[in-house]
Design a protein around this motif. Sequence first.
Motif, PDB file in Angstrom:
ATOM      1  N   LYS A 106      48.667  43.658  42.520  1.00  0.00           N
ATOM      2  CA  LYS A 106      47.762  43.456  41.410  1.00  0.00           C
ATOM      3  C   LYS A 106      46.846  44.816  41.082  1.00  0.00           C
ATOM      4  CE  LYS A 106      43.081  41.388  41.846  1.00  0.00           C
ATOM      5  NZ  LYS A 106      42.313  40.364  42.398  1.00  0.00           N
ATOM      6  N   LYS A 112      43.764  46.936  39.045  1.00  0.00           N
ATOM      7  CA  LYS A 112      42.382  46.805  38.666  1.00  0.00           C
ATOM      8  C   LYS A 112      42.759  47.720  37.153  1.00  0.00           C
ATOM      9  CE  LYS A 112      40.312  44.590  41.863  1.00  0.00           C
ATOM     10  NZ  LYS A 112      39.544  43.445  41.581  1.00  0.00           N
ATOM     11  N   ASP A 149      43.723  42.884  36.946  1.00  0.00           N
ATOM     12  CA  ASP A 149      42.263  42.198  37.172  1.00  0.00           C
ATOM     13  C   ASP A 149      41.081  43.181  36.541  1.00  0.00           C
ATOM     14  OD1 ASP A 149      39.788  40.993  37.894  1.00  0.00           O
ATOM     15  OD2 ASP A 149      40.359  41.213  40.208  1.00  0.00           O
ATOM     16  N   ASN A 195      37.887  42.366  36.041  1.00  0.00           N
ATOM     17  CA  ASN A 195      36.631  42.270  36.506  1.00  0.00           C
ATOM     18  C   ASN A 195      35.478  42.198  35.380  1.00  0.00           C
ATOM     19  OD1 ASN A 195      37.770  43.809  39.213  1.00  0.00           O
ATOM     20  ND2 ASN A 195      36.569  41.766  39.819  1.00  0.00           N
ATOM     21  N   GLU A 232      43.761  38.803  35.145  1.00  0.00           N
ATOM     22  CA  GLU A 232      42.313  38.302  35.794  1.00  0.00           C
ATOM     23  C   GLU A 232      40.829  38.422  35.158  1.00  0.00           C
ATOM     24  OE1 GLU A 232      42.794  38.749  40.033  1.00  0.00           O
ATOM     25  OE2 GLU A 232      40.695  38.182  40.436  1.00  0.00           O
ATOM     26  N   ASP A 266      38.379  34.208  37.814  1.00  0.00           N
ATOM     27  CA  ASP A 266      37.857  34.590  38.947  1.00  0.00           C
ATOM     28  C   ASP A 266      36.318  34.347  39.111  1.00  0.00           C
ATOM     29  OD1 ASP A 266      36.692  35.823  41.290  1.00  0.00           O
ATOM     30  OD2 ASP A 266      37.732  37.536  41.313  1.00  0.00           O
ATOM     31  N   GLU A 267      35.476  35.578  38.682  1.00  0.00           N
ATOM     32  CA  GLU A 267      33.968  35.475  38.643  1.00  0.00           C
ATOM     33  C   GLU A 267      33.422  34.189  37.713  1.00  0.00           C
ATOM     34  OE1 GLU A 267      35.841  38.401  38.300  1.00  0.00           O
ATOM     35  OE2 GLU A 267      34.781  40.208  38.759  1.00  0.00           O
ATOM     36  N   ASN A 287      41.814  31.673  40.619  1.00  0.00           N
ATOM     37  CA  ASN A 287      41.563  32.508  41.753  1.00  0.00           C
ATOM     38  C   ASN A 287      40.567  31.820  42.624  1.00  0.00           C
ATOM     39  OD1 ASN A 287      39.927  34.098  43.361  1.00  0.00           O
ATOM     40  ND2 ASN A 287      40.473  35.921  42.469  1.00  0.00           N
ATOM     41  N   LYS A 298      37.839  31.860  45.550  1.00  0.00           N
ATOM     42  CA  LYS A 298      37.511  32.580  46.822  1.00  0.00           C
ATOM     43  C   LYS A 298      36.217  31.871  47.571  1.00  0.00           C
ATOM     44  CE  LYS A 298      37.979  37.251  44.718  1.00  0.00           C
ATOM     45  NZ  LYS A 298      37.092  38.292  43.785  1.00  0.00           N
TER      46      LYS A 298
HETATM   47 MG    MG Z   1      39.220  39.189  40.719  1.00  0.00          MG
END
Ligand code: MG
Length: 377
Positions: free
Chosen positions: A168, A170, A195, A197, A220, A245-246, A267, A269
């Motif tokens: 993965k 960024k 990803d 973010n 992502e 994710d977030e 994802n 977490k």
């Molecule tokens: Mg992430």
Amino acid sequence: MMTIDRVRLHDIALPLLFPFRTSFGVTTTRETMLVEVSGDGVTGWGELTAHDRPNFSGETLETARHLMTDFLIPTLLSGDGSGPGRWATPDDFLAATGWVRGHPMARAALEGALLDWDATTRAESLAHYLGGSRARVPVGVSLGIESSIEALLERIDQFHDRGYQRIKLKVKPGWDVDVLEAVRGRYPSMPLTVDANAAYTARDMDHLREFDRYRLTYLEQPLPHDDLVDHARLQRLLATDICLDESIDGPAACRSALALGSGRVVNIKLGRVGGHRAARTIHDLCQGAGLPVWCGGMLETGIGRAHNVAMASQANFLLPGDISASDRYWKEDLIDPPFRLEADGTLAVPTGPGIGVAVVEERLHRARTRLTGFPSR
Ligand code: MG
Ligand code: OSB
């Protein structure tokens, strides 16, 4: 019956082997907090996944300390009325603090310690306690933004050769398509994901469509954390699956994302969603909707990693997790044995009681920057 008579918060600072840069910042030393609960001669461990700054989510090390110190720990140690620190089960304590709004990472760190304590008390592995069935979990590696594409390619070579099941990368505006062009040139068929973010906006949708050329397993969190509607719009425009994710800060957000079609992969977490119980609910929601999930990472020490591995042993964790081996992050992990990458690109799920790994006291002591005990006398 659960009796907890002592809680200790260990602030730690552990240097990474190499800096990890994302669209929101760089981490050189992981600063976080370990939570240790004890009672009846048994100890349980949890790990906070918040950062020192509120850049991934709104929580920080200090907001977590506040929640722990002023609300969660006093309630835990006062008990349910049957005696100091006494609760029928960890879930009764979680229900009693269910009125707390937000702060999922603070809650997850304490919940993790309590479930480790409970599983250990029952002489059961945490994986089995959570309903996990796998003996090994498939894992990938998440690589940060580098100073040049050449430097990134070297990094990728290094981890590809170790046998990780996917890589993965960024990305952010200005570090995306050229990078993917170079990486795909070198590795035409390697399982690859990116990803962002939350670094892009709805105005970037045409640009994000270019990512479809690179056969990514998923893209992502391209858009802001609170924007499920635009993620759904973007998903309709893309061939590539979106992974959230977030955006998924708990089961309710997951239900909204499923209803809107905001992505096709989730994802999970532990910290971000508020702990193992919430993670299980999200796992089940996604399984019911036919979406695969995978275990995300927050640069955890071996303690948080052991929680992640146990979680990822559950059935619908179908894609490789960001749960790399200890030597991806640390010169020396805080636990023994460390997590090692198996020849088939998996990590073995510990079978001993609780998280199944031992904290090495002397290493913890070296990494520790502050120790707070409750009760304080
Ligand atoms: Mg992430
Ligand atoms: O978005 O997945 C993320 C690390 C810190 C904060 C956010 C993320 C990450 C990672 C690292 O990608 C995953 C790992 O722990 O290896």
